[in-house]
Design a protein around this motif. Structure first.
Motif, mmCIF file in Angstrom:
data_model
loop_
_atom_site.group_PDB
_atom_site.id
_atom_site.type_symbol
_atom_site.label_atom_id
_atom_site.label_comp_id
_atom_site.label_asym_id
_atom_site.label_seq_id
_atom_site.Cartn_x
_atom_site.Cartn_y
_atom_site.Cartn_z
ATOM 1 N N ASN A 25 0.840 -1.185 0.000
ATOM 2 C CA ASN A 25 0.000 0.000 0.000
ATOM 3 C C ASN A 25 0.879 1.240 0.000
ATOM 4 O O ASN A 25 1.534 1.550 0.978
ATOM 5 C CB ASN A 25 -0.877 -0.064 1.259
ATOM 6 C CG ASN A 25 -1.826 1.092 1.303
ATOM 7 O OD1 ASN A 25 -1.605 2.098 0.656
ATOM 8 N ND2 ASN A 25 -2.875 0.952 2.082
ATOM 9 N N SER A 27 0.751 4.688 0.344
ATOM 10 C CA SER A 27 -0.062 5.864 0.662
ATOM 11 C C SER A 27 0.810 7.088 0.476
ATOM 12 O O SER A 27 1.974 7.089 0.842
ATOM 13 C CB SER A 27 -0.576 5.771 2.088
ATOM 14 O OG SER A 27 0.506 5.799 2.979
ATOM 15 N N ARG A 46 5.793 0.973 9.068
ATOM 16 C CA ARG A 46 5.485 2.293 8.541
ATOM 17 C C ARG A 46 6.728 3.134 8.624
ATOM 18 O O ARG A 46 7.416 3.119 9.624
ATOM 19 C CB ARG A 46 4.395 2.975 9.384
ATOM 20 C CG ARG A 46 3.024 2.538 9.052
ATOM 21 C CD ARG A 46 2.095 2.864 10.204
ATOM 22 N NE ARG A 46 0.963 1.927 10.207
ATOM 23 C CZ ARG A 46 -0.148 2.140 9.518
ATOM 24 N NH1 ARG A 46 -0.297 3.244 8.831
ATOM 25 N NH2 ARG A 46 -1.126 1.271 9.544
#
Ligand SMILES: *[C@@H]1O[C@H](CO)[C@@H](O)[C@H](O)[C@H]1NC(C)=O
Ligand SMILES: *[C@@H]1O[C@H](CO)[C@@H](O)[C@H](O)[C@H]1NC(C)=O
Ligand SMILES: *[C@@H]1O[C@H](CO)[C@@H](O)[C@H](O)[C@H]1NC(C)=O
Length: 390
Positions: A25, A27, A46
């Motif tokens: 993902n 982002s 992250r």
């Protein structure tokens, strides 16, 4: 560190079919987010920073892994064995077509991540070094990254190609001592046992600068500079000739004869002396350096055997052993001017004491056998000289 590990773990699990590329993902603002449905809690990382994640990976390299291989090795070593086994079985079950598909997915994943190659990482670090609008700490970080990156020989060989060596050599003149020290360290590491890099550094004029740095009052800087010098001249005739031409002999003697110098520096120095003398033995036909027969120099080496530092003593013994075997070394000078007999005898007493006390016994016994070997060579040489011709 975490994201490299995750990346490596992900790549391994990816190979065995657990990964789904669509789960990566990206982002926009938060950086890359890893997630797998099967192991939510454990495979999520992250990392803030660039959208493409390359900076994140780069940061993790500091003190971490210098190559993809390293990461994989680490990840394999830290993986759950049952899971690895399971996944290996899964791989076997995959048809070759399936496997190809997986490989393709991983390749795309890597490309989408822009996982930088070592060459690219070196380029980034070099660009940062050249960028004068960056802060000192950013320049330092770039040097520390290069220090790790030059470890594999292929990277060391590429350093000059990507413009890195000139920048690092220029940094030897940086006003900041930490910058100078790290640059010397990089040069030492890259040129160690590497004739290609040795030659490049010599041609770029690195050696005289390093020799100046050895006089630094900042201990680590002096030590790293001497380390780099040793790496440059080791098994390198051109390097040695330049070293002597730049009065390297005086430099060595200054360091050895001054007992207020840092012990690390003196150890490195006498080690270099032993190494240079050995080289002289090998290239005898080209003529020996007159410096090695200089009485003051010989005395400063012999005097080191009286040091309280066992390591320094041992290195001095090795140096004496090599020096004794040089044709030009006058055994009479060693006897009368340097009192080698007295030095060897004192050493014998001290080593006997150590052996009796049992403290560092094995080490002391090894040194004693080295001491005897030196004595044998010495007496052999003395006898040859004092023999009356018949
Ligand atoms: C991607 O991550 C963001 C924030 O972590 C989340 O809001 C979004 O739903 C995710 N998109 C997909 C396709 O998983
Ligand atoms: C130098 O660094 C600054 C600040 O990060 C950056 O904006 C600039 O583009 C860099 N210059 C070059 C030539 O890379
Ligand atoms: C000995 O070394 C110290 C520091 O390492 C230096 O300050 C001093 O000048 C040196 N002495 C001589 C005689 O060179």
């Amino acid at each position: 560190m975490a994201s490299s590990v995750m990346l490596a773990a992900l790549m391994i699990t990816g190979v065995v079919g657990l990964i789904r590329a669509e789960r990566v993902n990206k982002s926009g603002s938060g950086g890359v987010v890893w997630s797998t449905a099967e192991e939510e809690g454990d495979l999520v990382v992250r990392k803030g920073g660039d959208a493409d994640g390359s900076t994140a990976v780069l940061e993790e390299l500091d003190g971490g892994f210098s190559s993809l291989d390293g990461m994989l090795q680490w990840a394999i070593g830290h993986s759950d064995p049952t899971k690895l086994k399971e996944t290996a079985e899964n791989v076997q079950q995959l048809s070759s077509e399936n496997l190809k598909q997986r490989q393709l997915e991983i390749k795309e994943l890597m490309e989408s991540l822009k996982m930088p190659s070592d060459a690219q990482l070196m380029q980034i670090a070099i660009d940062d070094l050249k960028n004068s609008s960056l802060l000192l700490e950013e320049h330092l970080r770039a040097l520390q990254e290069l220090l790790i990156l030059v470890e594999p020989i292929d990277n060391a060989n590429d350093l000059h190609k990507v413009g890195g060596l000139s920048v690092v050599i220029r940094a030897l003149d940086n006003p900041d001592s930490e910058m100078r020290m790290t640059s010397a360290w990089i040069i030492g590491k890259a040129s160690q046992n590497n004739p290609i890099v040795q030659k490049q550094v010599l041609e770029l004029g690195g050696l005289p600068r390093l020799m100046k740095m050895v006089k630094s009052s900042f201990k680590q800087e002096a030590a790293k500079a001497l380390y780099a010098i040793s790496a440059l001249v080791r098994n390198n005739v051109d390097g040695q000739e330049l070293f002597y031409a730049e009065a390297g002999d005086l430099m060595l003697q200054d360091i050895l004869s001054n007992s207020t110098n840092d012990i690390t520096l003196r150890r490195k120095c006498v080690f270099l002396v032993a190494d240079l003398a050995e080289s002289q033995l090998e290239t005898r036909n080209k003529g020996e350096q007159p410096f090695f027969s200089n009485p003051l120099f010989l005395k400063s080496v012999v005097d080191l055997t009286a040091s309280t530092d066992l390591d320094l003593q041992e290195k001095a013994l090795v140096a004496i052993k090599n020096l004794l075997q040089l044709r030009t070394t006058e055994v009479q000078v060693l006897k009368h001017f340097c009192d080698l007999d007295g030095a060897l005898e004192k050493m014998r007493e001290q080593l006997q004491q150590l052996i009796l006390e049992g403290d560092r016994r094995d080490y002391a016994m090894d040194m004693e056998s080295l001491r005897r070997e030196v004595k044998l060579i010495y007496h052999g040489k003395l006898e040859k000289v004092t023999q009356v011709p018949t």
